[in-house]
Design a protein around this motif. Structure first.
Motif, mmCIF file in Angstrom:
data_model
loop_
_atom_site.group_PDB
_atom_site.id
_atom_site.type_symbol
_atom_site.label_atom_id
_atom_site.label_comp_id
_atom_site.label_asym_id
_atom_site.label_seq_id
_atom_site.Cartn_x
_atom_site.Cartn_y
_atom_site.Cartn_z
ATOM 1 N N ALA A 1 0.829 -1.207 0.000
ATOM 2 C CA ALA A 1 0.000 0.000 0.000
ATOM 3 C C ALA A 1 0.861 1.252 0.000
ATOM 4 N N VAL A 2 1.915 1.266 0.783
ATOM 5 C CA VAL A 2 2.805 2.429 0.839
ATOM 6 C C VAL A 2 3.525 2.601 -0.491
ATOM 7 N N SER A 3 3.986 1.504 -1.078
ATOM 8 C CA SER A 3 4.664 1.585 -2.376
ATOM 9 C C SER A 3 3.736 2.137 -3.445
ATOM 10 N N GLU A 4 2.499 1.667 -3.445
ATOM 11 C CA GLU A 4 1.537 2.141 -4.441
ATOM 12 C C GLU A 4 1.270 3.630 -4.257
ATOM 13 N N THR B 1 2.316 6.349 -7.237
ATOM 14 C CA THR B 1 1.272 6.981 -8.043
ATOM 15 C C THR B 1 1.414 8.487 -7.975
ATOM 16 N N ASN B 2 0.347 9.159 -7.742
ATOM 17 C CA ASN B 2 0.347 10.604 -7.883
ATOM 18 C C ASN B 2 0.626 11.358 -6.595
ATOM 19 N N GLU B 3 1.189 10.751 -5.623
ATOM 20 C CA GLU B 3 1.424 11.401 -4.345
ATOM 21 C C GLU B 3 2.320 12.616 -4.485
ATOM 22 N N TYR B 4 3.304 12.559 -5.364
ATOM 23 C CA TYR B 4 4.252 13.649 -5.488
ATOM 24 C C TYR B 4 4.030 14.492 -6.737
ATOM 25 N N LYS B 5 2.818 14.487 -7.254
ATOM 26 C CA LYS B 5 2.538 15.332 -8.415
ATOM 27 C C LYS B 5 2.618 16.799 -8.014
ATOM 28 N N SER B 6 3.151 17.584 -8.887
ATOM 29 C CA SER B 6 3.160 19.023 -8.621
ATOM 30 C C SER B 6 1.851 19.606 -9.116
ATOM 31 N N GLY B 7 1.419 20.641 -8.498
ATOM 32 C CA GLY B 7 0.170 21.269 -8.885
ATOM 33 C C GLY B 7 0.375 22.482 -9.772
ATOM 34 N N ASN B 8 1.534 22.636 -10.385
ATOM 35 C CA ASN B 8 1.800 23.837 -11.167
ATOM 36 C C ASN B 8 1.125 23.829 -12.535
ATOM 37 N N THR C 1 11.071 7.694 -5.725
ATOM 38 C CA THR C 1 11.880 6.943 -4.773
ATOM 39 C C THR C 1 11.406 7.267 -3.366
ATOM 40 N N ARG C 2 11.831 6.474 -2.420
ATOM 41 C CA ARG C 2 11.460 6.699 -1.028
ATOM 42 C C ARG C 2 12.465 7.592 -0.316
ATOM 43 N N SER C 3 13.389 8.148 -1.061
ATOM 44 C CA SER C 3 14.409 9.010 -0.469
ATOM 45 C C SER C 3 13.808 10.379 -0.141
ATOM 46 N N TYR C 4 14.567 11.177 0.591
ATOM 47 C CA TYR C 4 14.132 12.539 0.866
ATOM 48 C C TYR C 4 15.210 13.492 0.404
ATOM 49 N N PRO C 5 14.949 14.382 -0.504
ATOM 50 C CA PRO C 5 13.690 14.512 -1.235
ATOM 51 C C PRO C 5 13.548 13.392 -2.253
ATOM 52 N N PRO C 6 12.322 13.087 -2.622
ATOM 53 C CA PRO C 6 12.124 12.016 -3.593
ATOM 54 C C PRO C 6 12.595 12.421 -4.983
ATOM 55 N N THR C 7 12.970 11.456 -5.780
ATOM 56 C CA THR C 7 13.205 11.696 -7.203
ATOM 57 C C THR C 7 12.119 10.928 -7.944
ATOM 58 N N CYS C 8 11.406 11.635 -8.782
ATOM 59 C CA CYS C 8 10.222 11.074 -9.441
ATOM 60 C C CYS C 8 10.421 11.032 -10.953
#
Length: 103
Positions: free
Chosen positions: A27-30, A34-41, A78-85
């Protein structure tokens, strides 16, 4: 006899916990992929686009950023901080380069 029942109970509990761990991890991977880190610009752009020579072409943006553009349907981070998408969508076109949109 009682020892066998105790072993069966311990193995059952262990398997139950492993099952829960796998489900939570999935669940966390999904969520992350998915769109968790989408930018809203609202600006879809791509500096590095790769296309096949087929007709129609199959193109994919190979940019890695801290978020995916807002038009991306399948974003993997990725699960890193900051993520790379990276956007995993395959389209028949390339978005305009991001450098041009900054001007």
């Amino acid at each position: 006899m009682a020892l066998n029942k105790l072993v069966v109970v311990k193995v059952s509990i262990l398997l139950f916990l492993v099952g829960i761990t796998v489900q939570v991890n999935a669940a966390v991977s999904e969520l992350i992929e998915t769109n968790e880190y989408k930018s809203g610009n609202g600006k879809a752009c791509c500096d590095l686009c790769a296309c096949t020579r087929s007709i129609p072409p199959q193109c994919r943006c190979l940019d890695t950023k801290d978020s995916c553009h807002s038009a991306c349907k399948s974003c993997r981070c990725t699960r890193s901080y900051p993520p790379t998408c990276q956007c995993m969508d395959i389209d028949d076109f390339c978005y305009k380069p991001c450098i041009q949109q900054m001007i």
